[in-house]
Motif scaffolding. Structure first.
Motif, PDB file in Angstrom:
ATOM      1  N   VAL A  56      -4.494 -11.098  -0.230  1.00 38.54           N
ATOM      2  CA  VAL A  56      -3.249 -11.870  -0.182  1.00 38.54           C
ATOM      3  C   VAL A  56      -2.330 -11.486  -1.341  1.00 38.54           C
ATOM      4  O   VAL A  56      -1.115 -11.332  -1.157  1.00 38.54           O
ATOM      5  N   ALA A  57      -2.900 -11.310  -2.541  1.00 36.42           N
ATOM      6  CA  ALA A  57      -2.082 -10.942  -3.693  1.00 36.42           C
ATOM      7  C   ALA A  57      -1.433  -9.570  -3.494  1.00 36.42           C
ATOM      8  O   ALA A  57      -0.242  -9.379  -3.793  1.00 36.42           O
ATOM      9  N   LEU A  58      -2.185  -8.616  -2.997  1.00 38.62           N
ATOM     10  CA  LEU A  58      -1.628  -7.278  -2.766  1.00 38.62           C
ATOM     11  C   LEU A  58      -0.554  -7.301  -1.681  1.00 38.62           C
ATOM     12  O   LEU A  58       0.480  -6.629  -1.790  1.00 38.62           O
ATOM     13  N   LEU A  59      -0.773  -8.085  -0.636  1.00 39.63           N
ATOM     14  CA  LEU A  59       0.229  -8.181   0.422  1.00 39.63           C
ATOM     15  C   LEU A  59       1.523  -8.788  -0.096  1.00 39.63           C
ATOM     16  O   LEU A  59       2.625  -8.353   0.279  1.00 39.63           O
ATOM     17  N   ALA A  60       1.396  -9.787  -0.977  1.00 35.78           N
ATOM     18  CA  ALA A  60       2.596 -10.398  -1.553  1.00 35.78           C
ATOM     19  C   ALA A  60       3.364  -9.407  -2.419  1.00 35.78           C
ATOM     20  O   ALA A  60       4.598  -9.464  -2.505  1.00 35.78           O
ATOM     21  N   LEU A  61       2.674  -8.484  -3.044  1.00 32.64           N
ATOM     22  CA  LEU A  61       3.341  -7.469  -3.876  1.00 32.64           C
ATOM     23  C   LEU A  61       3.945  -6.348  -3.038  1.00 32.64           C
ATOM     24  O   LEU A  61       5.016  -5.812  -3.383  1.00 32.64           O
ATOM     25  N   VAL A  62       3.288  -5.976  -1.948  1.00 29.31           N
ATOM     26  CA  VAL A  62       3.722  -4.834  -1.150  1.00 29.31           C
ATOM     27  C   VAL A  62       4.877  -5.190  -0.217  1.00 29.31           C
ATOM     28  O   VAL A  62       5.813  -4.402  -0.032  1.00 29.31           O
ATOM     29  N   ALA A  63       4.841  -6.391   0.392  1.00 31.56           N
ATOM     30  CA  ALA A  63       5.817  -6.748   1.425  1.00 31.56           C
ATOM     31  C   ALA A  63       7.274  -6.565   1.004  1.00 31.56           C
ATOM     32  O   ALA A  63       8.082  -6.018   1.772  1.00 31.56           O
ATOM     33  N   PRO A  64       7.685  -6.986  -0.207  1.00 24.16           N
ATOM     34  CA  PRO A  64       9.101  -6.838  -0.562  1.00 24.16           C
ATOM     35  C   PRO A  64       9.562  -5.382  -0.666  1.00 24.16           C
ATOM     36  O   PRO A  64      10.770  -5.117  -0.623  1.00 24.16           O
ATOM     37  N   PHE A  65       8.664  -4.435  -0.825  1.00 25.36           N
ATOM     38  CA  PHE A  65       9.033  -3.026  -1.007  1.00 25.36           C
ATOM     39  C   PHE A  65       8.933  -2.223   0.299  1.00 25.36           C
ATOM     40  O   PHE A  65       9.037  -1.001   0.278  1.00 25.36           O
ATOM     41  N   ASP A  66       8.712  -2.898   1.404  1.00 29.37           N
ATOM     42  CA  ASP A  66       8.561  -2.201   2.677  1.00 29.37           C
ATOM     43  C   ASP A  66       9.839  -2.307   3.504  1.00 29.37           C
ATOM     44  O   ASP A  66      10.129  -3.371   4.071  1.00 29.37           O
ATOM     45  N   PRO A  67      10.634  -1.239   3.576  1.00 31.81           N
ATOM     46  CA  PRO A  67      11.876  -1.307   4.347  1.00 31.81           C
ATOM     47  C   PRO A  67      11.651  -1.324   5.851  1.00 31.81           C
ATOM     48  O   PRO A  67      12.535  -1.707   6.611  1.00 31.81           O
ATOM     49  N   VAL A  78      -6.185 -10.334   6.873  1.00 25.04           N
ATOM     50  CA  VAL A  78      -6.763 -11.474   6.151  1.00 25.04           C
ATOM     51  C   VAL A  78      -7.603 -12.345   7.092  1.00 25.04           C
ATOM     52  O   VAL A  78      -8.797 -12.557   6.846  1.00 25.04           O
ATOM     53  N   PRO A  79      -7.049 -12.872   8.194  1.00 24.19           N
ATOM     54  CA  PRO A  79      -7.917 -13.644   9.103  1.00 24.19           C
ATOM     55  C   PRO A  79      -8.981 -12.780   9.776  1.00 24.19           C
ATOM     56  O   PRO A  79     -10.067 -13.277  10.103  1.00 24.19           O
ATOM     57  N   PHE A  80      -8.670 -11.506   9.983  1.00 23.92           N
ATOM     58  CA  PHE A  80      -9.662 -10.612  10.576  1.00 23.92           C
ATOM     59  C   PHE A  80     -10.906 -10.526   9.702  1.00 23.92           C
ATOM     60  O   PHE A  80     -12.043 -10.664  10.182  1.00 23.92           O
ATOM     61  N   ALA A  81     -10.703 -10.306   8.389  1.00 25.65           N
ATOM     62  CA  ALA A  81     -11.849 -10.239   7.476  1.00 25.65           C
ATOM     63  C   ALA A  81     -12.503 -11.603   7.314  1.00 25.65           C
ATOM     64  O   ALA A  81     -13.735 -11.698   7.186  1.00 25.65           O
ATOM     65  N   ALA A  96      -2.699 -18.690  11.216  1.00 24.62           N
ATOM     66  CA  ALA A  96      -1.529 -19.561  11.367  1.00 24.62           C
ATOM     67  C   ALA A  96      -0.740 -19.641  10.068  1.00 24.62           C
ATOM     68  O   ALA A  96       0.505 -19.648  10.069  1.00 24.62           O
ATOM     69  N   ALA A  97      -1.456 -19.698   8.938  1.00 20.31           N
ATOM     70  CA  ALA A  97      -0.758 -19.727   7.650  1.00 20.31           C
ATOM     71  C   ALA A  97       0.023 -18.444   7.428  1.00 20.31           C
ATOM     72  O   ALA A  97       1.153 -18.464   6.905  1.00 20.31           O
ATOM     73  N   GLY A  98      -0.554 -17.310   7.826  1.00 22.59           N
ATOM     74  CA  GLY A  98       0.168 -16.042   7.702  1.00 22.59           C
ATOM     75  C   GLY A  98       1.433 -16.022   8.538  1.00 22.59           C
ATOM     76  O   GLY A  98       2.479 -15.521   8.100  1.00 22.59           O
ATOM     77  N   ALA A  99       1.353 -16.587   9.744  1.00 24.63           N
ATOM     78  CA  ALA A  99       2.545 -16.656  10.585  1.00 24.63           C
ATOM     79  C   ALA A  99       3.620 -17.513   9.936  1.00 24.63           C
ATOM     80  O   ALA A  99       4.816 -17.181   9.958  1.00 24.63           O
TER      81      ALA A  99
END
Length: 332
Positions: A56-67, A78-81, A96-99
């Protein structure tokens, strides 16, 4: 493709899409490093819940830099694992939280729109379905392995303990019969019964530990058993341990059946281990085959053990008594 590779495929797709949608600069390198770190988490994860927090922490860091806006697909990991470590209910809650987080991100002006949110929902359903299938399959495999191990232990205990208990009963009956007529013969019978009891205890302990570093030798069948003669050709230690154990158990069960059902007084065991293959022949002077020679757990267990090694087992009448033959080919 194994379902465990799903997160790596998603990481690869997001990385390729993100790098092609922007010039190669420091932020692009940071984005690539974040996605590769996520892939590394997938490789290192061994079912510990702490790795979910790292994801979750890595996703929060990566998402803003993905055009490209495809990082949202990685939230599926995350729910898969979580399905494998914390069960279906927790995985659904995290999905659901991810959505919800993605909806807030898009509402705040982040890259993506409602269509991406719908694609996330579809991907989430597919990922959780794949995880449920994988978990169900792993449970089935584990149950099958447990059943096979129970059957193996049942055969071990039957083949070893049954043989020795029969020997003990025979020797004690002999001691009782000779108690008044031949005290020396009675004493030898009691000694033999005591040895069989010790052997039974030792072999049961080995079966419980489910580990046999050195299977017994067919030569041991003649120890303290004057009614059994054993001949061995070739190097018994040269064949694999499972083959040696199968030959020993087959001979042991044949001797037990000859004493118990055939009232045999003399039995002969011949084993040939030349050429990497194993051949066993057991004959006796008993009353012959029973009415239902294929019945009984002992013979069934012998046959299953031999057939698992690619061998064959036959039971046929002999000139006097019964002849059991086991042939196990050399391993490929």
């Amino acid at each position: 493709m194994p379902v465990r590779w799903v997160p790596f495929v998603l990481c690869g797709a997001v990385l390729a899409a993100g790098l092609t949608a922007r010039p190669l600069d420091l932020s692009a390198l940071g984005f690539a490093a974040g996605v590769l770190a996520l892939a590394g988490v997938e490789a290192l994860d061994r079912g510990r819940r702490a790795w979910l927090v790292v994801r979750v922490a890595l996703l929060a860091l990566v998402a803003p830099f993905d055009p490209s806006g495809l990082t949202g697909a990685l939230f599926i990991t995350v729910p898969f694992a979580a399905y494998f470590t914390m069960g279906r209910r927790t995985a659904v809650v995290l999905g659901a939280a991810g959505a919800g987080l993605l909806a807030l991100f898009f509402a705040a002006g982040g890259a993506g729109d409602v269509g991406d949110l719908v694609m996330y929902a579809v991907g989430l359903v597919l990922a959780l379905t794949a995880a449920a299938f994988a978990v169900g399959r792993m449970d089935a495999v584990a149950e099958l392995a447990a059943a096979r191990e129970r059957n193996r232990l049942a055969r071990e205990i039957h083949d070893s303990l049954g043989h020795h208990l029969t020997a003990i009963a025979v020797q004690l009956e002999k001691a009782e019969a000779f108690r008044d007529r031949d005290q020396q013969a009675a004493a030898r019978a009691v000694t033999d019964a005591r040895w069989s009891a010790k052997q039974a205890l030792a072999e049961v302990r080995d079966s419980v530990r489910t580990l046999r570093d050195a299977p017994p030798s067919v030569r041991d069948l003649a120890r303290h058993a004057p009614d059994v003669t054993v001949s061995v050709l070739g190097d018994e230690a040269a064949v694999p341990a499972p083959v040696r154990l199968a030959v020993y158990r087959a001979a042991q069960e044949a001797l037990t059946n000859a004493r118990r059902h055939g009232n045999a007084r003399a039995m002969a065991v011949a084993a040939d281990f030349r050429g990497g293959r194993a051949t066993l022949t057991v004959t006796d002077d008993g009353t012959g085959l029973p009415e239902s020679p294929g019945a009984g757990f002992g013979l069934q267990g012998m046959r299953e053990r031999v057939e698992q090694l690619g061998g064959t087992l036959t039971l046929a009448p002999a000139d006097s008594g019964v002849r059991l033959t086991v042939t196990i080919p050399a391993p490929a």
